[in-house]
Design an enzyme around this catalytic site. Structure first.
Site, PDB file in Angstrom:
ATOM      1  N   ARG A  48     -45.858  27.161 -37.928  1.00 27.38           N
ATOM      2  CA  ARG A  48     -46.325  25.981 -38.680  1.00 27.38           C
ATOM      3  C   ARG A  48     -46.448  26.339 -40.159  1.00 27.38           C
ATOM      4  O   ARG A  48     -46.129  25.551 -41.033  1.00 27.38           O
ATOM      5  CB  ARG A  48     -47.665  25.462 -38.125  1.00 27.38           C
ATOM      6  CG  ARG A  48     -48.290  24.378 -38.994  1.00 27.38           C
ATOM      7  CD  ARG A  48     -49.303  23.490 -38.272  1.00 27.38           C
ATOM      8  NE  ARG A  48     -50.162  24.226 -37.359  1.00 27.38           N
ATOM      9  CZ  ARG A  48     -51.152  25.055 -37.726  1.00 27.38           C
ATOM     10  NH1 ARG A  48     -51.417  25.248 -39.006  1.00 27.38           N
ATOM     11  NH2 ARG A  48     -51.860  25.690 -36.819  1.00 27.38           N
ATOM     12  N   TYR A 100     -40.084   1.173 -49.465  1.00 25.09           N
ATOM     13  CA  TYR A 100     -39.759   1.234 -48.042  1.00 25.09           C
ATOM     14  C   TYR A 100     -40.963   0.730 -47.212  1.00 25.09           C
ATOM     15  O   TYR A 100     -42.112   1.041 -47.515  1.00 25.09           O
ATOM     16  CB  TYR A 100     -39.441   2.697 -47.685  1.00 25.09           C
ATOM     17  CG  TYR A 100     -39.125   2.904 -46.237  1.00 25.09           C
ATOM     18  CD1 TYR A 100     -37.913   2.472 -45.707  1.00 25.09           C
ATOM     19  CD2 TYR A 100     -40.046   3.520 -45.392  1.00 25.09           C
ATOM     20  CE1 TYR A 100     -37.637   2.647 -44.369  1.00 25.09           C
ATOM     21  CE2 TYR A 100     -39.761   3.704 -44.056  1.00 25.09           C
ATOM     22  CZ  TYR A 100     -38.550   3.264 -43.542  1.00 25.09           C
ATOM     23  OH  TYR A 100     -38.288   3.443 -42.223  1.00 25.09           O
ATOM     24  N   ASP A 172     -38.973   8.333 -54.591  1.00 25.17           N
ATOM     25  CA  ASP A 172     -38.248   8.387 -53.312  1.00 25.17           C
ATOM     26  C   ASP A 172     -36.756   8.341 -53.652  1.00 25.17           C
ATOM     27  O   ASP A 172     -36.244   7.327 -54.115  1.00 25.17           O
ATOM     28  CB  ASP A 172     -38.663   7.201 -52.432  1.00 25.17           C
ATOM     29  CG  ASP A 172     -38.010   7.241 -51.044  1.00 25.17           C
ATOM     30  OD1 ASP A 172     -36.906   7.810 -50.924  1.00 25.17           O
ATOM     31  OD2 ASP A 172     -38.593   6.679 -50.094  1.00 25.17           O
ATOM     32  N   LYS A 197     -31.327  10.141 -43.536  1.00 24.69           N
ATOM     33  CA  LYS A 197     -30.256   9.285 -44.032  1.00 24.69           C
ATOM     34  C   LYS A 197     -29.082  10.125 -44.555  1.00 24.69           C
ATOM     35  O   LYS A 197     -28.483  10.848 -43.788  1.00 24.69           O
ATOM     36  CB  LYS A 197     -30.820   8.322 -45.083  1.00 24.69           C
ATOM     37  CG  LYS A 197     -32.172   7.691 -44.688  1.00 24.69           C
ATOM     38  CD  LYS A 197     -32.075   6.731 -43.519  1.00 24.69           C
ATOM     39  CE  LYS A 197     -33.448   6.322 -42.964  1.00 24.69           C
ATOM     40  NZ  LYS A 197     -34.384   5.749 -43.929  1.00 24.69           N
TER      41      LYS A 197
HETATM   42  C1  LIG Z   1     -35.787   5.633 -43.917  1.00 24.14           C
HETATM   43  C2  LIG Z   1     -36.532   5.708 -45.181  1.00 24.14           C
HETATM   44  C3  LIG Z   1     -37.808   6.285 -45.248  1.00 24.14           C
HETATM   45  C4  LIG Z   1     -38.542   6.806 -44.011  1.00 24.14           C
HETATM   46  O1  LIG Z   1     -37.927   7.920 -43.469  1.00 24.14           O
HETATM   47  P1  LIG Z   1     -37.994   8.294 -41.900  1.00 24.14           P
HETATM   48  O2  LIG Z   1     -37.140   9.504 -41.831  1.00 24.14           O
HETATM   49  O3  LIG Z   1     -37.468   7.116 -41.145  1.00 24.14           O
HETATM   50  O4  LIG Z   1     -39.423   8.556 -41.570  1.00 24.14           O
HETATM   51  C5  LIG Z   1     -38.417   6.378 -46.486  1.00 24.14           C
HETATM   52  N1  LIG Z   1     -37.821   5.901 -47.609  1.00 24.14           N
HETATM   53  C6  LIG Z   1     -36.601   5.325 -47.579  1.00 24.14           C
HETATM   54  C7  LIG Z   1     -36.003   4.830 -48.847  1.00 24.14           C
HETATM   55  C8  LIG Z   1     -35.923   5.209 -46.379  1.00 24.14           C
HETATM   56  O5  LIG Z   1     -34.712   4.623 -46.345  1.00 24.14           O
END
Ligand SMILES: *Cc1c(COP(=O)(O)O)cnc(C)c1O
Length: 381
Positions: A48, A100, A172, A197
């Site tokens: 961890r 998001y 982000d 993604k």
């Molecule tokens: C999908 C997404 C998230 C969240 O990520 P997860 O891996 O689904 O927890 C956060 N910000 C953006 C812009 C996203 O497309």
């Protein structure tokens, strides 16, 4: 000499094993580590707190984003919540209104339980951002381009203003990745990713990353990561390292295809609006293209209403129809019933998230096949 990002994508994710010469790092499936002394422990003691496979990934993303420390989490939301949990009771956050959905939920439903409050603003309006700052504001949280209408925030201008008020800037960077946009070089203090993604790129894992270039923030994020424990597993760290190697090659194809598809959609009579920040038809493309390499691989477009969406869905052959984005397969999403289903109709419509809006994440299929598929489906409208 600094290598270009294409070279860095390979170099940072490759580690030659000193004993065997193996060029692919092993998956260190271990929870604990033998110590050779009772008083002095080695670099690793418990997974961890640290794991060699995860560490390679964390070092790679830190270098790619020009940060000093990187952290890998079990999902994008685990990364985002860890970054925001560096805030304390009494702190205030200014945050982009079209973040998001999971971030919106965390900020509105969970942070208040810890005494951390937030004000939502349209970050294109920098006067509104400054007006929202209070003496307790610690973080300005941005997402650019945003989801699903790809609105753009000027990161450098926002960071300059925030820093004048001693406010840190978190970005982000999921939609762009460090291959297209590097927020820390534009003045941001911390970057978060849903690596689920584009970074992972194959729709086969969930992961989140945090990078910062600030020593104190780095210590705080590490403490949250180790205390809350939502670390990325060694197997998924390895899979993500493999995905990152081809990020540049994938995005070169996907972004060129997205631009071609955006141009095609703009010219189509049945398409009422196209959102793509890489073309001059986007009102803030001039800002986007000074801070990013190109418009990215996401194109959103409006075809008028739910009936039209149903017809298109029935006739499209190639894209998968699902939530998520950034995979090798093209992914078509319907924000109205998917990512933004929880939002009221008025809130949605204020943001341009109409009943006719679709979001296409362009994959690696041949672009002319994708356009022919869209053309055929649109001919039924
Ligand atoms: C999908 C997404 C998230 C969240 O990520 P997860 O891996 O689904 O927890 C956060 N910000 C953006 C812009 C996203 O497309």
């Amino acid at each position: 000499m600094t290598d270009s990002i294409q070279t860095q994508l390979i170099q940072t994710t490759t580690q030659i094993d000193p004993t065997t010469g193996a060029i692919v790092a092993p998956v260190h499936h271990t929870s604990t580590y033998h110590q050779t002394s009772v008083s002095e422990f080695g670099k690793f003691d418990y997974s961890r707190s640290g794991n060699p496979t995860r560490e390679l990934l964390e070092t790679a993303i830190a270098e790619l984003e020009h940060g000093t420390r990187g952290f890998a989490f079990s999902s994008g939301m685990a990364a985002i919540s860890a970054a925001l949990l560096t805030l304390s009771h009494g702190d205030h956050l200014v945050i982009a209104q079209d973040v998001y959905g999971g971030t919106f939920r965390f900020v509105t439903q969970h942070l208040p339980r810890y005494g951390i409050t937030a004000t939502f603003v349209d970050p294109q309006d920098l006067d509104a951002v400054v007006a929202a700052f209070t003496p307790h504001t610690k973080v300005l949280y941005l997402e650019t381009p945003s989801n699903p209408t790809l609105s753009v925030t000027d990161i450098s201008a926002a960071a300059e203003l925030a820093h004048q008020h001693k406010v840190k800037v978190f970005v982000d960077n999921t939609f762009m990745t460090p291959y297209l946009q590097q927020p820390l070089l534009l003045g941001a203090d911390l970057v978060v990713h849903s690596a689920t993604k584009f970074l992972g790129g194959h729709s086969d894992l969930l992961a989140g990353l945090v990078v910062t270039n600030e020593a104190k923030l780095g210590e705080q994020v590490y403490n949250v990561q180790n205390s809350f424990g939502a670390v990325l597993s060694p197997a998924d760290s390895w899979l993500l390292l493999r995905g990152i190697k081809t990020l540049g090659a994938r995005l070169d194809v996907e972004t060129a295809s997205a631009e071609k598809i955006a141009k095609y959609l703009i010219s189509h009579k049945k398409v009422t609006h196209v959102y793509y920040p890489g073309l001059a038809t986007h009102p803030l493309s001039h800002i986007h293209l000074t801070q990013s390499k190109n418009g990215g691989a996401i194109v959103s477009f409006d075809i008028g209403g739910e009936e039209q969406v149903k017809i298109l869905h029935r006739h499209l052959r190639l894209p998968v129809f699902s939530v998520s984005l950034g995979g090798v397969e093209s992914i078509l999403s319907y924000p109205r019933t998917m990512s933004h289903a929880a939002m009221s109709t008025t809130d949605r419509e204020e943001r341009g998230i109409t009943d006719g809006l679709l979001r296409l994440s362009v994959g690696l299929e041949n672009v002319d096949d994708l356009i022919a598929d869209l053309d055929n489906a649109l001919s039924y409208l």
